[in-house]
Motif scaffolding. Structure first.
Motif, short mmCIF file in Angstrom:
data_model
loop_
_atom_site.label_atom_id
_atom_site.label_comp_id
_atom_site.label_asym_id
_atom_site.label_seq_id
_atom_site.Cartn_x
_atom_site.Cartn_y
_atom_site.Cartn_z
N GLY A 77 0.76 -1.32 0.12
CA GLY A 77 -0.33 -0.29 0.10
C GLY A 77 0.81 1.42 0.09
N TYR A 78 2.09 1.21 -0.31
CA TYR A 78 3.00 2.26 -0.39
C TYR A 78 2.64 3.10 -1.82
CZ TYR A 78 6.07 0.29 3.19
OH TYR A 78 6.50 -0.27 4.23
N VAL A 79 2.24 4.50 -1.68
CA VAL A 79 2.37 5.13 -2.85
C VAL A 79 3.36 6.10 -3.09
CG1 VAL A 79 0.33 6.47 -4.12
CG2 VAL A 79 -0.41 5.14 -2.26
N GLY A 80 4.41 5.58 -3.77
CA GLY A 80 5.65 6.27 -3.94
C GLY A 80 5.80 7.50 -5.05
N THR A 81 6.69 8.00 -5.16
CA THR A 81 7.16 8.80 -6.33
C THR A 81 8.44 8.14 -6.84
OG1 THR A 81 8.32 10.26 -4.76
CG2 THR A 81 6.13 10.76 -5.21
N ALA A 82 9.08 6.99 -6.80
CA ALA A 82 10.34 6.60 -7.19
C ALA A 82 10.06 5.37 -8.01
CB ALA A 82 11.22 6.21 -5.80
N LEU A 83 11.16 4.78 -8.71
CA LEU A 83 11.20 3.82 -9.42
C LEU A 83 12.12 2.84 -8.77
CD1 LEU A 83 11.92 5.35 -12.79
CD2 LEU A 83 9.61 4.19 -12.09
N ARG A 123 -12.64 5.44 -0.87
CA ARG A 123 -12.46 5.48 0.59
C ARG A 123 -11.24 4.43 0.79
NH1 ARG A 123 -18.04 6.81 3.20
NH2 ARG A 123 -17.00 6.19 5.05
N CYS A 124 -10.18 4.87 0.59
CA CYS A 124 -8.98 3.61 0.61
C CYS A 124 -8.11 4.10 1.75
CB CYS A 124 -8.44 3.44 -0.33
SG CYS A 124 -7.77 4.75 -1.22
N GLN A 125 -8.52 4.78 2.86
CA GLN A 125 -7.48 5.22 3.84
C GLN A 125 -6.19 5.92 3.59
OE1 GLN A 125 -7.96 1.34 5.83
NE2 GLN A 125 -9.49 2.13 6.98
N TYR A 126 -6.21 6.58 2.58
CA TYR A 126 -5.09 7.40 2.01
C TYR A 126 -4.48 8.31 2.70
CZ TYR A 126 -1.76 9.81 -0.69
OH TYR A 126 -0.51 10.64 -0.97
N GLU A 184 6.74 13.49 0.85
CA GLU A 184 5.75 13.57 -0.35
C GLU A 184 5.01 12.27 -0.46
OE1 GLU A 184 7.37 14.92 -4.29
OE2 GLU A 184 8.44 13.10 -4.32
N THR A 185 5.45 11.20 -0.03
CA THR A 185 4.84 9.92 -0.42
C THR A 185 3.81 9.56 0.49
OG1 THR A 185 6.40 8.85 0.90
CG2 THR A 185 7.13 9.14 -1.57
N GLY A 186 2.91 8.65 0.06
CA GLY A 186 1.78 8.34 0.81
C GLY A 186 1.72 6.78 1.35
N ALA A 187 0.49 6.57 1.90
CA ALA A 187 0.13 4.92 2.04
C ALA A 187 -1.37 4.81 1.93
CB ALA A 187 0.69 4.62 3.13
N GLY A 282 4.26 7.01 12.28
CA GLY A 282 3.40 6.36 11.29
C GLY A 282 3.76 6.48 9.82
N ARG A 283 5.05 6.77 9.50
CA ARG A 283 5.40 6.62 8.31
C ARG A 283 5.58 5.09 7.29
NH1 ARG A 283 6.75 12.00 7.73
NH2 ARG A 283 7.84 12.95 9.43
N THR A 284 5.76 5.12 6.16
CA THR A 284 6.19 3.87 5.63
C THR A 284 7.72 3.73 5.54
OG1 THR A 284 6.24 4.90 3.54
CG2 THR A 284 3.93 3.85 3.96
#
Ligand SMILES: Cc1cc2nc3c(=O)[nH]c(=O)nc-3n(C[C@H](O)[C@H](O)[C@H](O)COP(=O)(O)OP(=O)(O)OC[C@H]3O[C@@H](n4cnc5c(N)ncnc54)[C@H](O)[C@@H]3O)c2cc1C
Length: 439
Positions: A77-83, A123-126, A184-187, A282-284
């Protein structure tokens, strides 16, 4: 008292499926034809379906498993900005212009996905948690510092290197000598996000049909004929979106996509004070060591979700869960006694150069090669593949011009992946500082 690390209710099932079970059974008949048939119902296929259905196309999405039961409901569930390939490595391999362009696509994928979640009210708890890469050794920390300098210089990326007291403010493990924070990234909850995509695509008119394996794709008048385990279907256009599950029915893609298993466990609900201690902000989290561990809190903040042993083959679920527990307890000795309720695995889809691919082969569209970052990248490239089908000029990506090379020595049996993973683990054992044990 039992000292088994497996909870009495232990099961082999993604933790995510408790809140968002996959849908099995009750299969509709297969239609005779459609404008577009999409093979694979993960983020990539569903995102393509949503865009195409909204543009008025008749869309059928087929999956050999339940809809979304591949990596898209099994990931962290990590929403990142990297490859997967670090920016510094791409700089050295391709030069600044290309490296910036490829990482620009990762940021575009993040922006597209987070905007979609907001626009569609999924609604995915982003939450914009931020991500930390942790270093075991000074050499790894120097590498992270160089990566950040390059990201900042070439892309203006914000972040900071964590050292000294800052480490304890961000992580309850004493194993690390520092880290790199990228705020800047999310989960999110991956299966709720997937469920939201299914719901929106179906509401737009797409048919999403599980338990229907595509056995072959052949040219036919006006398009293609797909042979499936439940009959044939004709389509003007086809999109293959099978990533790590690409198999024999699409042999050209199979030879270019290397599957690697990724394993995860979930702990039982923990004492809230312990969760706060282990994950203060609470980070990833990811660690920079070669065995590639990652961990986060469950979205409700009660459990630790831990991934690792990437590339190793699956033994029986209980053995895999115990092995995952041992690695987790090495990082967090306080979790020695925490029991595991869930173990699951899923397949990553790797390309030879660790860059995604999108394009057209013999009239068949494809988007795959998400290389462990497909939550945003699959959502984005699925949309782009749909725009290609629609002939929309906005379909272009920086990956369009890449040739899609075969994986050397690979014809469908990834026998060497566990061996390579074991070598990486050995490298780590030689490099790491001695593990600390609980007082
Ligand atoms: C444990 C784990 C953790 C991960 N963590 C993250 C993370 O935190 N963030 C992130 O960005 N990425 C993560 N990833 C990667 C991410 O999950 C994938 O990149 C992404 O889900 C790929 O989406 P997809 O739609 O392309 O493929 P998938 O979701 O894998 O879907 C492909 C589908 O194709 C179907 N299929 C294959 N062949 C056929 C056929 N012949 N006929 C019909 N159907 C077929 C399969 O059944 C499967 O459902 C993780 C992956 C795993 C396994």
């Amino acid at each position: 008292m039992s000292t088994d690390v497996l909870h009495d209710d232990f099961e082999e099932k993604p933790y995510w499926w408790d809140a968002a079970p996959v849908r099995r059974g009750d299969l509709p008949d297969l239609p005779a034809r459609a404008d577009v048939v999409i093979v694979g119902s993960g983020y990539t296929g569903l995102s393509a379906a949503l865009t195409l259905a909204r543009a008025g196309r008749e869309v059928v999405v087929l999956d050999r498993d339940a809809p979304g039961a591949g990596a898209s409901s099994r990931n962290a569930g990590y929403v990142g900005t990297a490859l997967l390939a670090p920016f510094t490595k791409l700089l050295a391999q391709h030069g600044a212009a290309k490296a910036v362009a490829y990482y620009g696509q990762a940021k575009a994928a993040f922006d597209y996905t987070t905007t979609l979640i907001e626009r569609e009210q999924i609604r995915c708890q982003y939450n914009r948690s931020g991500r930390i890469y942790w270093a075991y050794t000074q050499r790894q920390l120097d590498g992270l510092a160089l990566e950040f300098t390059n990201l900042n210089t070439h892309l203006g990326k914000e972040g900071r290197i964590l050292r000294g007291d800052e480490i304890a403010m961000e992580c309850g493990s004493e194993l690390y000598c520092g880290g790199l924070l990228i705020p800047e990234t999310g989960a999110l909850h991956p299966a709720l996000f997937l469920g939201g995509l299914i719901e929106r695509a179906e509401a737009a008119g797409a048919s999403i049909i599980g338990e229907t394996e595509v056995l072959g794709i052949a040219p036919a008048t006006g398009g293609h004929r797909l042979e499936t385990a439940r009959g044939n279907i004709e389509a003007k256009n086809v999109i293959v979106a099978t990533n790590g599950y690409t198999g024999r029915s699409t042999p050209w893609f199979q030879r270019r996509m290397l599957p690697a298993l990724a394993h995860m466990i979930a702990t039982e609900p923990l004492d809230p004070g312990l969760v706060k201690k282990l994950l203060p902000s609470g980070r990833t989290n990811l660690d920079a060591r070669s065995t590639f561990h990652y961990w986060r809190g469950s979205p409700d903040g009660t459990r630790l979700l831990f991934g690792g042993r990437t590339g190793l083959s699956a033994s029986d679920p209980e053995t895999s869960a115990r092995a995952g527990h041992a690695e987790m307890a090495e990082i967090f000795p306080e979790l020695e006694g925490a029991r595991i309720t869930h173990y699951w695995n899923g397949r990553l889809g790797l390309t030879r150069d660790h860059l995604p691919r999108i394009g057209l082969k013999d009239g068949v569209h494809f988007a795959m090669g998400m290389n462990g970052a497909g939550l945003p990248m699959g959502t984005y490239l699925g949309h782009k593949a749909a725009l290609r089908v629609l002939g929309d000029g906005a379909s272009t990506t920086e990956f369009d011009a890449l040739t899609f090379k075969t994986i050397p020595f690979y014809t469908g049996n990834p026998w060497f992946v566990p061996t390579l993973a074991r070598l990486e683990r050995l490298k780590h054992l030689l490099e790491r500082p001695p593990p600390k044990t609980a007082a």
